[in-house]
Write a protein that holds these residues in place. Structure first.
Motif, PDB file in Angstrom:
ATOM      1  N   ALA A 114       0.830  -1.209   0.000  1.00 57.33           N
ATOM      2  CA  ALA A 114       0.000   0.000   0.000  1.00 57.33           C
ATOM      3  C   ALA A 114       0.866   1.261   0.000  1.00 57.33           C
ATOM      4  N   GLU A 115       1.960   1.238   0.771  1.00 57.40           N
ATOM      5  CA  GLU A 115       2.861   2.393   0.773  1.00 57.40           C
ATOM      6  C   GLU A 115       3.517   2.580  -0.594  1.00 57.40           C
ATOM      7  N   ARG A 116       3.913   1.468  -1.234  1.00 56.15           N
ATOM      8  CA  ARG A 116       4.498   1.583  -2.576  1.00 56.15           C
ATOM      9  C   ARG A 116       3.486   2.144  -3.572  1.00 56.15           C
ATOM     10  N   ASP A 117       2.245   1.665  -3.488  1.00 56.79           N
ATOM     11  CA  ASP A 117       1.221   2.188  -4.396  1.00 56.79           C
ATOM     12  C   ASP A 117       0.996   3.679  -4.164  1.00 56.79           C
ATOM     13  N   HIS A 118       0.993   4.078  -2.887  1.00 57.31           N
ATOM     14  CA  HIS A 118       0.801   5.499  -2.584  1.00 57.31           C
ATOM     15  C   HIS A 118       1.967   6.328  -3.115  1.00 57.31           C
ATOM     16  N   ALA A 119       3.202   5.839  -2.895  1.00 56.35           N
ATOM     17  CA  ALA A 119       4.368   6.567  -3.397  1.00 56.35           C
ATOM     18  C   ALA A 119       4.364   6.608  -4.921  1.00 56.35           C
ATOM     19  N   ARG A 120       3.962   5.492  -5.554  1.00 55.00           N
ATOM     20  CA  ARG A 120       3.901   5.461  -7.014  1.00 55.00           C
ATOM     21  C   ARG A 120       2.862   6.450  -7.540  1.00 55.00           C
ATOM     22  N   ALA A 121       1.729   6.531  -6.849  1.00 55.89           N
ATOM     23  CA  ALA A 121       0.700   7.484  -7.274  1.00 55.89           C
ATOM     24  C   ALA A 121       1.173   8.924  -7.094  1.00 55.89           C
ATOM     25  N   GLU A 122       1.862   9.190  -5.970  1.00 50.42           N
ATOM     26  CA  GLU A 122       2.388  10.538  -5.764  1.00 50.42           C
ATOM     27  C   GLU A 122       3.422  10.899  -6.831  1.00 50.42           C
ATOM     28  N   PHE A 123       4.292   9.925  -7.157  1.00 50.96           N
ATOM     29  CA  PHE A 123       5.299  10.189  -8.190  1.00 50.96           C
ATOM     30  C   PHE A 123       4.639  10.446  -9.542  1.00 50.96           C
TER      31      PHE A 123
END
Length: 276
Positions: free
Chosen positions: A194-203
């Motif tokens: 979930a953290e990776r998905d959030h960081a990917r979405a922010e990027f």
């Protein structure tokens, strides 16, 4: 969905058949039989049994003391008690399986009927060379009731477990620990994903915003170049210079050009080229 008769539902719940039929009439259990004897869903029975056990455990925080009280009803120290105020006559206290009739409903909700029946005939089972804990475990597997656990409360009812039960309890404890570890690892992996998905979405959002800003800068530069030919010549020279740098795959050590502005030396060279 598995459907069971009223008698089996009553045994799982530790109630009488009349009590189960009353629950069907009240709507707590649904009669799934179109005709003939009543049938109820096993999942509904298990859900009600779990709810009753949770409520009973909430009322009896000290489970060991409650188990000792239940054992006192199953195996009273005195088998008779005086009748009346004058004590004329005696009343025989129920023992063994007959004592199950005087147990409180919470005892059946917490321990299950099979454990209590094994506790009621505990001494007879030991005289016959059988283990009460093993007897309760096998009966609970047959009737799908709550099995005996490894705790002081069940020792107060059934006595010390045999080596077979000790090994089984150890295996159950190890399996619960492994299950908890797997669940913990799965939760950790889920949070990391979930953290990776959030960081990917922010990027992605930041990259899209940067691309939009770059497009606006280029559009503004083109518009400004149409208004000022000098700027157009400088932009052309700058683009040519950057193209040469890109083809060479490296920048000189003294160059500080970036995507938005030129270094002083290249800016001066472009101005000289524009004047020529």
């Amino acid at each position: 969905m598995d459907e069971i008769p009223v008698a089996e539902a009553a045994r799982r719940l530790g109630l009488t058949e009349w009590a189960v039929r009353k629950m069907i009439t009240a709507g707590r259990l649904l009669n799934r039989a179109r005709s003939g004897p009543a049938l109820v869903a096993a999942a509904d029975v298990d859900r009600i049994r779990s709810d009753r056990r949770t409520e009973a455990l909430r009322r009896h925080r000290d489970l060991t003391a409650f188990a000792r009280a239940v054992d006192g009803l199953l195996h009273p120290l005195m088998t008779s008690t005086p009748l009346g105020a004058t004590g004329s006559g005696f009343y025989l206290l129920p023992t063994g399986r007959d004592a199950l009739k005087v147990l409180p409903p919470d005892a059946f909700a917490v321990f299950g009927r099979d454990v209590l029946e094994a506790a009621a005939v505990r001494d007879q089972l030991r005289r016959d060379g059988a283990c009460p804990t093993c007897f309760a475990h096998m009966a609970s597997r047959v009737h799908q009731t709550h099995p005996p656990e490894n705790g002081q409360a069940y020792r107060a009812l059934l006595g010390e477990p045999c080596p077979v039960d000790v090994r089984r309890f150890a295996e159950q404890t190890a399996e619960r620990r492994r299950t908890a570890d797997r669940q913990r690892q799965a939760d950790t992996a889920r949070r990391a994903e979930a953290e990776r998905d959030h960081a990917r979405a922010e990027f992605s959002a930041a990259h899209a915003a940067a691309e939009t800003a770059a497009q606006r800068v280029r559009s503004a530069a083109r518009h400004l170049a149409t208004l000022d030919p000098q700027i157009a010549r400088e932009a052309t020279a700058q683009a040519r210079r950057r193209g040469a740098f890109k083809a060479a795959s490296r920048f000189p050590d003294w160059c500080t050009c970036d995507a938005d502005r030129q270094c002083p030396r290249h800016a001066a060279a472009d101005r000289r080229a524009a004047r020529r």
